[in-house]
Scaffold this motif. Sequence first.
Motif, mmCIF file in Angstrom:
data_model
loop_
_atom_site.group_PDB
_atom_site.id
_atom_site.type_symbol
_atom_site.label_atom_id
_atom_site.label_comp_id
_atom_site.label_asym_id
_atom_site.label_seq_id
_atom_site.Cartn_x
_atom_site.Cartn_y
_atom_site.Cartn_z
ATOM 1 N N PRO A 135 -6.990 -3.530 7.049
ATOM 2 C CA PRO A 135 -6.453 -3.410 8.414
ATOM 3 C C PRO A 135 -5.968 -1.978 8.653
ATOM 4 O O PRO A 135 -5.556 -1.273 7.726
ATOM 5 C CB PRO A 135 -5.277 -4.397 8.413
ATOM 6 C CG PRO A 135 -5.524 -5.311 7.251
ATOM 7 C CD PRO A 135 -6.264 -4.503 6.230
ATOM 8 N N ASP A 136 -6.008 -1.581 9.906
ATOM 9 C CA ASP A 136 -5.578 -0.222 10.250
ATOM 10 C C ASP A 136 -4.180 0.075 9.736
ATOM 11 O O ASP A 136 -3.884 1.195 9.302
ATOM 12 C CB ASP A 136 -5.609 -0.025 11.768
ATOM 13 C CG ASP A 136 -7.030 0.055 12.304
ATOM 14 O OD1 ASP A 136 -7.963 0.182 11.488
ATOM 15 O OD2 ASP A 136 -7.191 -0.020 13.536
ATOM 16 N N THR A 137 -3.327 -0.926 9.765
ATOM 17 C CA THR A 137 -1.938 -0.711 9.361
ATOM 18 C C THR A 137 -1.795 -0.445 7.869
ATOM 19 O O THR A 137 -0.764 0.076 7.427
ATOM 20 C CB THR A 137 -1.082 -1.939 9.723
ATOM 21 O OG1 THR A 137 -1.681 -3.102 9.129
ATOM 22 C CG2 THR A 137 -1.009 -2.108 11.237
ATOM 23 N N GLN A 138 -2.830 -0.794 7.078
ATOM 24 C CA GLN A 138 -2.769 -0.587 5.632
ATOM 25 C C GLN A 138 -3.512 0.659 5.165
ATOM 26 O O GLN A 138 -3.549 0.951 3.968
ATOM 27 C CB GLN A 138 -3.321 -1.823 4.917
ATOM 28 C CG GLN A 138 -2.479 -3.067 5.091
ATOM 29 C CD GLN A 138 -3.030 -4.254 4.335
ATOM 30 O OE1 GLN A 138 -3.751 -4.113 3.346
ATOM 31 N NE2 GLN A 138 -2.693 -5.455 4.799
ATOM 32 N N LEU A 139 -4.092 1.390 6.100
ATOM 33 C CA LEU A 139 -4.815 2.601 5.708
ATOM 34 C C LEU A 139 -3.827 3.698 5.326
ATOM 35 O O LEU A 139 -2.831 3.919 6.032
ATOM 36 C CB LEU A 139 -5.698 3.092 6.854
ATOM 37 C CG LEU A 139 -6.909 2.223 7.190
ATOM 38 C CD1 LEU A 139 -7.591 2.737 8.455
ATOM 39 C CD2 LEU A 139 -7.896 2.198 6.027
ATOM 40 N N PRO A 140 -4.083 4.417 4.228
ATOM 41 C CA PRO A 140 -3.183 5.513 3.839
ATOM 42 C C PRO A 140 -3.278 6.653 4.843
ATOM 43 O O PRO A 140 -4.357 6.947 5.356
ATOM 44 C CB PRO A 140 -3.718 5.931 2.470
ATOM 45 C CG PRO A 140 -5.163 5.520 2.475
ATOM 46 C CD PRO A 140 -5.224 4.285 3.302
ATOM 47 N N LYS A 141 -2.161 7.280 5.104
ATOM 48 C CA LYS A 141 -2.119 8.321 6.130
ATOM 49 C C LYS A 141 -1.995 9.719 5.518
ATOM 50 O O LYS A 141 -2.805 10.596 5.789
ATOM 51 C CB LYS A 141 -0.963 8.062 7.088
ATOM 52 C CG LYS A 141 -1.038 6.707 7.804
ATOM 53 C CD LYS A 141 -2.258 6.587 8.706
ATOM 54 C CE LYS A 141 -2.169 5.347 9.608
ATOM 55 N NZ LYS A 141 -2.123 4.069 8.877
ATOM 56 N N THR A 142 -0.975 9.948 4.722
ATOM 57 C CA THR A 142 -0.748 11.284 4.182
ATOM 58 C C THR A 142 -1.675 11.546 2.996
ATOM 59 O O THR A 142 -2.270 10.620 2.427
ATOM 60 C CB THR A 142 0.709 11.436 3.717
ATOM 61 O OG1 THR A 142 0.918 10.590 2.575
ATOM 62 C CG2 THR A 142 1.676 11.061 4.834
#
Length: 587
Positions: free
Chosen positions: A380-387
């Motif tokens: 899910p988009d909310t679980q994608l790593p960002k930094t």
Amino acid sequence: MLQKPLKVFATSAILATTLFTPIMTNHVVVHAETAATQAAAQYEQREFDLPATGSYWDEAERERRGQQKTYTPTGIYVKPNEQVTIEVSGSQKIRAIIGTHQYDKEWGKEIDLSPGSNTISSPNGGLLGLDNYQNTGTIHVKVTQGGSPVPFFELGKHTKEDWIAMMNACPDAHAVQLKSEKAVLTVTYDSAKKFIVDQNPIPLLEKYDEMIRAQDKISGLSETDPNPLHRPTRRLWAFVENPNKPDWGMYASLDGAVFTTAGNAIESALNVNKFGWGQMHEAGHARQQYPWQWNDLRGMTEVTVNLYSLAAQKQLFPNEPTRLEKEGDYERAFQYLKQTDKDYKNIDDLFVKLVMIWQLQLAYGDDFYPNLHKLYRELPDTQLPKTDEEQIQAFIYNTSKVAKQNLLPFFDQWGLKASLETRQKIQALNYPTLTAPIWEATDFKHVPLNTLPKQNMKVIASSEESGREDATNAIDGNPYTRWHSKWSEQNQYPFNLTIDLGDTHTITQLAYLPRQDECPNGRILNYNIYTSTDGVNYQKVTSGTWENSTKQQFATFDPVSAKYVKLEVLNGMNGYASAAEVDILGN
């Protein structure tokens, strides 16, 4: 008196020639132009059935990758300010473009087309492209007025003879286009004429499709996958010549992989015999999944891209060494791995970084990266790593999940540093911890997952060339060092290499990697293998012959409990014995 009429006759003949020649020439020109027009019209297409391809942005988001904004080619050129009328069937909008991004100096003009009749134009002109960006259905489109044909070759529809006729009919074409099942090429007439081998586009377009399918495969994309998340894009992949930036070579852009006219860039794109790394690399940029493309100062943009280059290279050129082998990248990687204080993020050499990425493929096989891509697409988009740091930690964790092994020993060897939280998460998976030294693998030296680790091993040889070629090189994990029998003891067989495993193991195979340079001296041909539990009493477990080559070879035997393994060399090339690496397989 006889001369004058002769002169008059001659003058009259010259006059007659002068008077009639232009008329005859004009007739030939008119006839040639008519023939060329007819030939061009023979291949002109004015009606198109456009299957839905989805939004280019949505397609990219589905695959968690960068975008490529492409259009369906028509083979129709629109002059500056020329009006073109296009009829769109159905009830949904599509998009048109006049002018090709990157090919033309001025970007193409993009225009929405509504159902019914649309009249459009562009001050700059250019090739006409169409885009059914809807998600379902097929829309019928007809160009009823305006525009003129350029050479437009479609794989499976046209022949080599058709291509030659098209090119002969339109020598002043604004551009030419070639379309395969997966790709569209937009290039200058001169480049197509100069570089397409034997003026036969078929092998070239087949090569592009083969490359794209190889990159689909390693990306975990298949037409037959029941999950729509894991099906290839319905859009064509674009390859464009840019005649306006002569010194840029090749590059990736929103509009596809771009090759400039100068130098050998466009030649490699069109000459099937020079098809290579450039196309595979630039196409690969549109494949990279952004959740594991961390971009620190020495970032991964130019690293993970070559995962797709290598996959295509292995598919297109299966009998050739990979880029990593040919350019010495593995050798430099093994020098890095010898260091004690390693930090993967600080490696300047992008191809050394690539070795780590590729070794996971070598260790876990052709399903590893397809499954990793699928894992990231399903998050899910909310679980994608960002930094950047989140992406690094997620990569360490997710690769362990895909491998179904605790890969911390591998990443520790490479200096890609797992946080305490990541270590705890991986340990909580309860997967077996990796013990095989897969960081020693190359394309020619496989390290199966049941290879015994070498940290506690010792080795002695009955003959060794002390210094650069002593026995310890046979178990140092570096395939570019070697053990070699004494040069002064030529033909004094047998030569023995005995390995102390450190502990008793149940073993089933010995893997032998011959020296990796061009010199054949010492390549082992005939051998016996003995095992022992005490280092005194040995039993023969197998014997055999290995071929005279540089590839890794194996000796297999029934499972046996052993602490010591002796490789007895009965015959080797030119009277010597040598080995780059010897591995023992078991548990």
